[in-house]
Design an enzyme around this catalytic site. Structure first.
Site, PDB file in Angstrom:
ATOM      1  N   ASP A  70       2.136  -7.111  -3.957  1.00  0.00           N
ATOM      2  CA  ASP A  70       1.455  -7.122  -2.894  1.00  0.00           C
ATOM      3  C   ASP A  70       2.084  -8.139  -1.972  1.00  0.00           C
ATOM      4  O   ASP A  70       2.622  -9.261  -2.519  1.00  0.00           O
ATOM      5  CB  ASP A  70       0.003  -7.851  -3.209  1.00  0.00           C
ATOM      6  CG  ASP A  70      -1.058  -7.558  -1.855  1.00  0.00           C
ATOM      7  OD1 ASP A  70      -1.955  -6.937  -1.876  1.00  0.00           O
ATOM      8  OD2 ASP A  70      -0.956  -8.745  -1.002  1.00  0.00           O
ATOM      9  N   SER A  71       2.108  -7.870  -0.526  1.00  0.00           N
ATOM     10  CA  SER A  71       3.069  -8.845   0.104  1.00  0.00           C
ATOM     11  C   SER A  71       2.595 -10.145   0.294  1.00  0.00           C
ATOM     12  O   SER A  71       3.373 -11.073   0.560  1.00  0.00           O
ATOM     13  CB  SER A  71       3.176  -8.173   1.417  1.00  0.00           C
ATOM     14  OG  SER A  71       2.113  -8.340   2.388  1.00  0.00           O
ATOM     15  N   SER A  72       1.219 -10.303   0.093  1.00  0.00           N
ATOM     16  CA  SER A  72       0.948 -11.876  -0.207  1.00  0.00           C
ATOM     17  C   SER A  72       1.638 -12.661  -1.210  1.00  0.00           C
ATOM     18  O   SER A  72       1.551 -13.866  -1.130  1.00  0.00           O
ATOM     19  CB  SER A  72      -0.765 -12.072  -0.250  1.00  0.00           C
ATOM     20  OG  SER A  72      -1.138 -11.043  -1.374  1.00  0.00           O
ATOM     21  N   GLN A 110      -1.510 -20.279  20.611  1.00  0.00           N
ATOM     22  CA  GLN A 110      -2.436 -19.606  20.262  1.00  0.00           C
ATOM     23  C   GLN A 110      -2.549 -18.135  20.739  1.00  0.00           C
ATOM     24  O   GLN A 110      -3.322 -17.318  20.285  1.00  0.00           O
ATOM     25  CB  GLN A 110      -3.848 -20.459  20.193  1.00  0.00           C
ATOM     26  CG  GLN A 110      -3.616 -21.608  19.447  1.00  0.00           C
ATOM     27  CD  GLN A 110      -5.184 -22.430  19.383  1.00  0.00           C
ATOM     28  OE1 GLN A 110      -6.215 -21.699  19.723  1.00  0.00           O
ATOM     29  NE2 GLN A 110      -5.098 -23.555  18.561  1.00  0.00           N
ATOM     30  N   CYS A 111      -2.316 -18.140  21.950  1.00  0.00           N
ATOM     31  CA  CYS A 111      -2.171 -16.826  22.662  1.00  0.00           C
ATOM     32  C   CYS A 111      -1.152 -15.809  22.067  1.00  0.00           C
ATOM     33  O   CYS A 111      -0.090 -16.258  21.620  1.00  0.00           O
ATOM     34  CB  CYS A 111      -1.767 -16.892  24.303  1.00  0.00           C
ATOM     35  SG  CYS A 111      -2.940 -17.739  25.008  1.00  0.00           S
ATOM     36  N   THR A 117       0.772  -1.171  -0.007  1.00  0.00           N
ATOM     37  CA  THR A 117       0.089  -0.097  -0.126  1.00  0.00           C
ATOM     38  C   THR A 117       0.838   1.249   0.103  1.00  0.00           C
ATOM     39  O   THR A 117       0.626   2.538  -0.541  1.00  0.00           O
ATOM     40  CB  THR A 117      -0.948   0.085   1.031  1.00  0.00           C
ATOM     41  OG1 THR A 117      -1.568  -1.258   1.267  1.00  0.00           O
ATOM     42  CG2 THR A 117      -1.903   1.193   1.432  1.00  0.00           C
ATOM     43  N   THR A 119       1.933  -4.621   3.929  1.00  0.00           N
ATOM     44  CA  THR A 119       2.016  -4.824   5.661  1.00  0.00           C
ATOM     45  C   THR A 119       1.584  -6.390   5.961  1.00  0.00           C
ATOM     46  O   THR A 119       1.844  -6.877   7.039  1.00  0.00           O
ATOM     47  CB  THR A 119       1.088  -3.862   6.332  1.00  0.00           C
ATOM     48  OG1 THR A 119      -0.211  -3.964   5.800  1.00  0.00           O
ATOM     49  CG2 THR A 119       1.382  -2.467   6.341  1.00  0.00           C
ATOM     50  N   ASP A 120       0.773  -6.966   5.288  1.00  0.00           N
ATOM     51  CA  ASP A 120       0.293  -8.340   5.451  1.00  0.00           C
ATOM     52  C   ASP A 120       1.249  -9.337   5.929  1.00  0.00           C
ATOM     53  O   ASP A 120       0.902  -9.941   6.785  1.00  0.00           O
ATOM     54  CB  ASP A 120      -0.691  -8.843   3.987  1.00  0.00           C
ATOM     55  CG  ASP A 120      -1.766  -7.857   4.041  1.00  0.00           C
ATOM     56  OD1 ASP A 120      -2.169  -7.103   4.915  1.00  0.00           O
ATOM     57  OD2 ASP A 120      -2.447  -7.991   2.959  1.00  0.00           O
TER      58      ASP A 120
HETATM   59  N1  ASP Z   1      -2.196  -5.964   0.729  1.00  0.00           N
HETATM   60  C1  ASP Z   1      -1.188  -5.075   1.058  1.00  0.00           C
HETATM   61  C2  ASP Z   1       0.136  -5.702   1.041  1.00  0.00           C
HETATM   62  O1  ASP Z   1       0.260  -6.449   2.255  1.00  0.00           O
HETATM   63  C3  ASP Z   1      -1.577  -4.223   2.388  1.00  0.00           C
HETATM   64  C4  ASP Z   1      -0.565  -3.187   2.754  1.00  0.00           C
HETATM   65  O2  ASP Z   1       0.352  -2.958   2.209  1.00  0.00           O
HETATM   66  O3  ASP Z   1      -0.826  -2.729   3.895  1.00  0.00           O
HETATM   67  O4  ASP Z   1       0.659  -5.750   0.218  1.00  0.00           O
END
Ligand code: ASP
Length: 338
Positions: free
Chosen positions: A57-59, A274-275, A13, A89-90
């Site tokens: 995209d970080s995915s 899981q905590c 993003t 951020t992901d």
């Molecule tokens: N989907 C975006 C990513 O991880 C979200 C972000 O950057 O905040 O690439």
């Protein structure tokens, strides 16, 4: 002397702007960042920008991209004082954790940041994240880098990368380091908590170890889960089990039988909680005894992101001596409380 920072833009993003006509987000040419953010020219450091050819995209970030980054840092290590990676951020906590294990003997800052709103948005958090990260990436004292580890800077906090997790898809304050205190905080002044910074006390010269295996599986248990499901999963070198609380699982005979079978097939089992804060402590409850019986490894207070990438880095890595269990249980760069 002006410190030099190499900024590697991978996507996410932070490098987007809103097309106000269509309302959708699109990536802008990051090579033009100085036009978009002339403030960057006022920084005390010199910034060199290296954008990924195709912003991701970080995915879509994974082992291949981690290696591109480590190789790039290695090739440029002597020419720069610090490194800043702009990242979606992901999955930023996964990348930060992986890099912390792959960059050995690091003596310079490697900071990752991103943003919740695009840099071209009026209310963006990107500018503060980017400018303060540059400050931390170029911070030296007595000719020595103040930060000598992989860190994430986000919304006024500097955190150890391999201790972080993204916990909010909504708030600007999106990252947490539940089991390790902050490394620094920016307010009116930009602070560093020196006692919390990592220092590699070995004599290791800086180098990279790009070994990453993908033979790792992560499984979260839940009340009512059928243990027989484990019979259907492919045989893996490492199975990371995310269990309840401080390390409990169903007490049935079946649990022991199935987990023992997995172990007998040569799979290492790592147990994480899981905590979000605290961690595994085997032996606290009877319902954790099964793990001692089958020789499972405690992930203690590691984040899932850190446990996964550490397992990927260690399993069958020819550059390590000793067993997987020994190496996994040891702190490599401050990711686990020993
Ligand atoms: N989907 C975006 C990513 O991880 C979200 C972000 O950057 O905040 O690439």
């Amino acid at each position: 002397m002006k410190r030099k920072v190499l900024l590697i833009y991978t996507g996410g993003t932070i490098g987007m702007e809103k097309d106000y006509e269509s309302g959708s987000l699109r990536a802008f040419d990051f090579g033009n960042i100085f036009e978009k953010m002339p403030e960057m020219k006022l920084m005390e450091c010199e910034v060199f920008v290296h954008p990924f050819a195709k912003p991701l995209d970080s995915s879509d970030m994974g082992p291949e991209e981690w290696k591109i980054i480590t190789n790039y840092i290695f090739d440029n290590y002597d020419h720069f004082d610090g490194f800043l990676i702009l990242h979606g951020t992901d999955t930023m906590s996964y990348t930060a954790s992986a890099l912390s294990f792959m960059l050995k003997g690091l003596k310079k800052p490697v900071i990752l940041t991103g943003s919740q709103l695009p840099i071209g948005d009026l209310r963006t958090d990107a500018k503060e994240n980017l400018l303060t990260s540059l400050y931390y990436a170029s911070l030296y004292e007595n000719e020595e880098a103040v930060i000598q580890e992989v860190a994430i800077y986000f919304e006024y906090k500097l955190l150890r990368g391999n201790r972080t997790l993204k916990y909010s898809a909504e708030f600007f304050d999106a990252y947490s380091s539940p089991n390790y205190p902050i490394l620094g905080q920016s307010g009116v002044h930009l602070n560093i908590v020196k006692d919390n910074l990592y220092r590699d006390r070995s004599e290791t010269e800086f180098h990279i170890d790009n070994y990453i295996s993908e033979d790792v599986l992560f499984w979260r248990i839940f009340p009512g889960m059928k243990m027989n499901h484990f019979k259907e999963i492919p045989k893996m070198k490492v199975l990371i089990l995310q269990v309840f609380g401080s390390g409990t699982i169903f007490s049935s005979e079946k649990t022991l039988e199935i987990l023992q079978e997995i172990r007998n097939n040569g799979t290492e089992i790592v147990v994480v909680s899981q905590c979000i804060s605290g961690g595994i402590s085997f032996g606290k409850y009877e319902n954790s005894n099964v793990f001692a019986k089958i020789g499972a490894i405690s992930g203690k207070d590691m984040t899932a992101e850190s446990a996964i990438t550490k397992a990927m880095h260690l399993i069958d890595n020819p550059n390590y001596t000793g067993s997987f269990a020994e190496n996994f249980s040891r702190s490599m760069c401050g990711e686990i409380t020993e």
